[in-house]
Design a protein around this motif. Structure first.
Motif, short mmCIF file in Angstrom:
data_model
loop_
_atom_site.label_atom_id
_atom_site.label_comp_id
_atom_site.label_asym_id
_atom_site.label_seq_id
_atom_site.Cartn_x
_atom_site.Cartn_y
_atom_site.Cartn_z
N ASN A 66 0.82 -1.21 0.00
CA ASN A 66 0.00 0.00 0.00
C ASN A 66 0.86 1.26 0.00
O ASN A 66 0.52 2.25 -0.66
CB ASN A 66 -0.93 0.00 1.21
N TYR A 67 1.96 1.21 0.73
CA TYR A 67 2.85 2.38 0.80
C TYR A 67 3.46 2.64 -0.58
O TYR A 67 3.45 3.78 -1.06
CB TYR A 67 3.94 2.12 1.84
N ASN A 68 3.99 1.60 -1.21
CA ASN A 68 4.60 1.78 -2.53
C ASN A 68 3.58 2.22 -3.57
O ASN A 68 3.90 2.99 -4.48
CB ASN A 68 5.28 0.49 -2.98
N ALA A 69 2.34 1.75 -3.43
CA ALA A 69 1.30 2.12 -4.40
C ALA A 69 0.97 3.60 -4.36
O ALA A 69 0.43 4.15 -5.32
CB ALA A 69 0.03 1.29 -4.13
N GLN A 70 1.29 4.25 -3.24
CA GLN A 70 1.02 5.68 -3.09
C GLN A 70 2.16 6.55 -3.62
O GLN A 70 2.09 7.78 -3.55
CB GLN A 70 0.74 5.99 -1.62
N HIS A 71 3.20 5.91 -4.15
CA HIS A 71 4.31 6.60 -4.82
C HIS A 71 4.99 7.63 -3.92
O HIS A 71 5.18 8.79 -4.28
CB HIS A 71 3.83 7.26 -6.12
#
Length: 232
Positions: A66-71
């Motif tokens: 989820n963190y990486n998906a938020q760029h």
């Protein structure tokens, strides 16, 4: 700069809270401990962080996804350990993660802190040493890894949980190391920094005094203290 965030511990002292959630994901004022670490890394321009997992890895994987998906500015990668490797073992097993880095951070995820990492990095680069160890003053030196330093900050002695402590300067679980650290990581299945690595680095380490908030949330009393005192 890259960082290792050591987060695979069992969290036995926080049970029953950690029966269903890994220690690095326990909530501090409504947010997972890992989220506070990410705030710190973003603030100090750390660009990539390796998080090791073992016990209850799925909540950590979900956080990473989820963190990486938020760029965000920081990229997270996971290193799953079927068997725990220890703090030094994780760094050794993931040598390739930092192969292009002159210096890198090694942090214990069970701390809650707003340490000035930028200042600590600058301090490290002003010294000729293999590793800079973050130090804080403790009121329980018999329960910590204790360092003795000279006036320039060189660490002259280090002892884990000494019966007769020579100082109250305790290992904060935040290090900055350079590539030379790999000369001092023995090839073992399990490798602990405090017991297996740090003693070999006497004369090659400096201590950086941490003046900001730092608390190991790994006990029930400290976890409750964190909820009350964390100032974010």
């Amino acid at each position: 700069m890259k960082a290792f965030l050591l987060a695979a511990g069992l969290g036995t002292r926080l049970r029953p809270l950690t029966n269903t959630i890994p220690k690095c994901m326990v909530p501090i004022q409504g947010r997972p401990l890992l989220a506070w670490w990410m705030d710190l890394f973003e603030q100090h321009h750390i660009r990539e962080v390796l998080i090791n997992t073992h016990y209850l890895p799925d909540p950590v994987r979900n956080f990473i996804h989820n963190y990486n998906a938020q760029h965000h500015a920081v990229t997270l990668v996971e290193s799953y350990e079927k068997e725990l490797l220890g703090s030094g073992g994780t760094v050794l097993a993931n040598k390739s993660f930092v192969k292009d880095e002159k210096d890198f951070l090694i942090c214990y995820a069970d701390n809650l802190t707003d340490t000035n990492l930028t200042e600590m990095i600058e301090f490290h680069r002003q010294h000729t040493c293999v590793i800079t160890m973050g130090l804080f003053r403790t009121n329980n030196p018999k329960g910590c890894g204790i360092a003795s330093c000279d006036a320039e900050g060189n660490i002259l002695e280090f002892e884990e949980k000494p019966v007769q402590p020579k100082s109250n300067l305790a290992n904060a679980g935040i290090y900055i190391a350079n590539q030379c650290i790999y000369k001092y990581l023995p090839q073992r299945e399990f490798l602990d920094f405090g017991k297996d690595v740090i003693p070999m680095l006497i004369g090659k380490m400096v201590g950086y005094p941490i003046r900001q908030f730092l608390l190991d949330i790994g006990t029930k009393s400290n976890y409750e203290k964190a909820q009350e005192e964390w100032h974010k």
